[in-house]
Enzyme design. Sequence first.
Site, PDB file in Angstrom:
ATOM      1  N   THR A 193       6.388  -3.369  -1.708  1.00  0.00           N
ATOM      2  CA  THR A 193       6.680  -2.517  -0.545  1.00  0.00           C
ATOM      3  C   THR A 193       5.610  -1.467  -0.274  1.00  0.00           C
ATOM      4  O   THR A 193       5.749  -0.661   0.643  1.00  0.00           O
ATOM      5  CB  THR A 193       8.025  -1.787  -0.716  1.00  0.00           C
ATOM      6  OG1 THR A 193       7.918  -0.896  -1.844  1.00  0.00           O
ATOM      7  CG2 THR A 193       9.157  -2.754  -0.938  1.00  0.00           C
ATOM      8  N   VAL A 246       1.420   1.634  -7.968  1.00  0.00           N
ATOM      9  CA  VAL A 246       2.085   1.688  -9.262  1.00  0.00           C
ATOM     10  C   VAL A 246       1.233   1.010 -10.344  1.00  0.00           C
ATOM     11  O   VAL A 246       1.212   1.442 -11.508  1.00  0.00           O
ATOM     12  CB  VAL A 246       3.523   1.100  -9.151  1.00  0.00           C
ATOM     13  CG1 VAL A 246       3.522  -0.389  -8.957  1.00  0.00           C
ATOM     14  CG2 VAL A 246       4.363   1.494 -10.348  1.00  0.00           C
ATOM     15  N   ASP A 247       0.506  -0.031  -9.956  1.00  0.00           N
ATOM     16  CA  ASP A 247      -0.393  -0.748 -10.873  1.00  0.00           C
ATOM     17  C   ASP A 247      -1.437   0.209 -11.452  1.00  0.00           C
ATOM     18  O   ASP A 247      -1.652   0.266 -12.677  1.00  0.00           O
ATOM     19  CB  ASP A 247      -1.071  -1.870 -10.062  1.00  0.00           C
ATOM     20  CG  ASP A 247      -1.738  -2.911 -10.941  1.00  0.00           C
ATOM     21  OD1 ASP A 247      -1.553  -2.883 -12.162  1.00  0.00           O
ATOM     22  OD2 ASP A 247      -2.449  -3.765 -10.369  1.00  0.00           O
TER      23      ASP A 247
HETATM   24  P1  ADP Z   1       2.501  -3.616  -3.940  1.00  0.00           P
HETATM   25  O1  ADP Z   1       1.024  -3.915  -3.997  1.00  0.00           O
HETATM   26  O2  ADP Z   1       3.330  -4.663  -4.685  1.00  0.00           O
HETATM   27  O3  ADP Z   1       2.984  -3.337  -2.564  1.00  0.00           O
HETATM   28  P2  ADP Z   1       2.416  -0.743  -4.620  1.00  0.00           P
HETATM   29  O4  ADP Z   1       2.062  -0.173  -5.947  1.00  0.00           O
HETATM   30  O5  ADP Z   1       1.457  -0.503  -3.503  1.00  0.00           O
HETATM   31  O6  ADP Z   1       2.684  -2.312  -4.871  1.00  0.00           O
HETATM   32  O7  ADP Z   1       3.848  -0.213  -4.190  1.00  0.00           O
HETATM   33  C1  ADP Z   1       5.054  -0.662  -4.727  1.00  0.00           C
HETATM   34  C2  ADP Z   1       6.044   0.498  -4.785  1.00  0.00           C
HETATM   35  O8  ADP Z   1       5.777   1.289  -5.946  1.00  0.00           O
HETATM   36  C3  ADP Z   1       5.982   1.447  -3.596  1.00  0.00           C
HETATM   37  O9  ADP Z   1       7.310   1.722  -3.176  1.00  0.00           O
HETATM   38  C4  ADP Z   1       5.340   2.706  -4.181  1.00  0.00           C
HETATM   39  O10 ADP Z   1       5.811   3.878  -3.531  1.00  0.00           O
HETATM   40  C5  ADP Z   1       5.875   2.656  -5.596  1.00  0.00           C
HETATM   41  N1  ADP Z   1       5.140   3.435  -6.614  1.00  0.00           N
HETATM   42  C6  ADP Z   1       3.855   3.864  -6.613  1.00  0.00           C
HETATM   43  N2  ADP Z   1       3.581   4.529  -7.760  1.00  0.00           N
HETATM   44  C7  ADP Z   1       4.726   4.519  -8.501  1.00  0.00           C
HETATM   45  C8  ADP Z   1       5.106   5.054  -9.772  1.00  0.00           C
HETATM   46  N3  ADP Z   1       4.239   5.746 -10.536  1.00  0.00           N
HETATM   47  N4  ADP Z   1       6.388   4.860 -10.209  1.00  0.00           N
HETATM   48  C9  ADP Z   1       7.273   4.160  -9.461  1.00  0.00           C
HETATM   49  N5  ADP Z   1       6.978   3.630  -8.257  1.00  0.00           N
HETATM   50  C10 ADP Z   1       5.722   3.810  -7.773  1.00  0.00           C
END
Ligand code: ADP
Length: 182
Positions: free
Chosen positions: A118, A33-34
């Site tokens: 997650t 998501v980052d």
């Molecule tokens: P972390 O490093 O905190 O685990 P991640 O980005 O790998 O963060 O994942 C956190 C959650 O965000 C996961 O459930 C992933 O499926 C979700 N995610 C990834 N991209 C998006 C998006 N564009 N919008 C909403 N949720 C997302």
Amino acid sequence: MSGMSCIQNDITTLRVDAIVNAANPSLSGGGGVDGAIHRAAGPKLPEACRKQAPCPAGEARITPAFRLPAKWIIHTVGPVWHGGTRHETEQLANCYRNSLHLARQHAVSSIAFPAISTGIYGFPNPLAADIAVQTCRDFLQQYHSPDHIIFVCFDPQTLSLYKQALHRFTKTETPAAPGQQK
Ligand code: ADP
């Protein structure tokens, strides 16, 4: 009236006051998501993040949202899951609480959270959903704002977990009628 809801969506598309980013401590952008937030917000975001870094696990920072439809991005750093042996549950709750405190300080009325920790950080999804919903419920009970907290789920499995958690933790207690056993 303040409340919580869940939807399946891409958090970068939401027209809310603030979206929350599951960032890393250097706030330098990454995967998941980052990465999606950094790509969508455009080239001014890294500079704004650099000024706010570092951000230890459980804390939160705020920047403008630049090209996104949202106004603000609240960057919080979730814990990496180590089997639950390193205060991960407390740290995850702190992410939600500290993000909500920052939101209140910036008069945010609607805020959208992803399922912090997650993905790459490996936190068990059902436990993370329970912590997210319980922490936000407790915050709303204490402060009565922001008006809308939206849990944004990227896949149907996560959405189903949030629906169940919202049902379990926000059911209104109906007092027993006189003479009735509860
Ligand atoms: P972390 O490093 O905190 O685990 P991640 O980005 O790998 O963060 O994942 C956190 C959650 O965000 C996961 O459930 C992933 O499926 C979700 N995610 C990834 N991209 C998006 C998006 N564009 N919008 C909403 N949720 C997302």
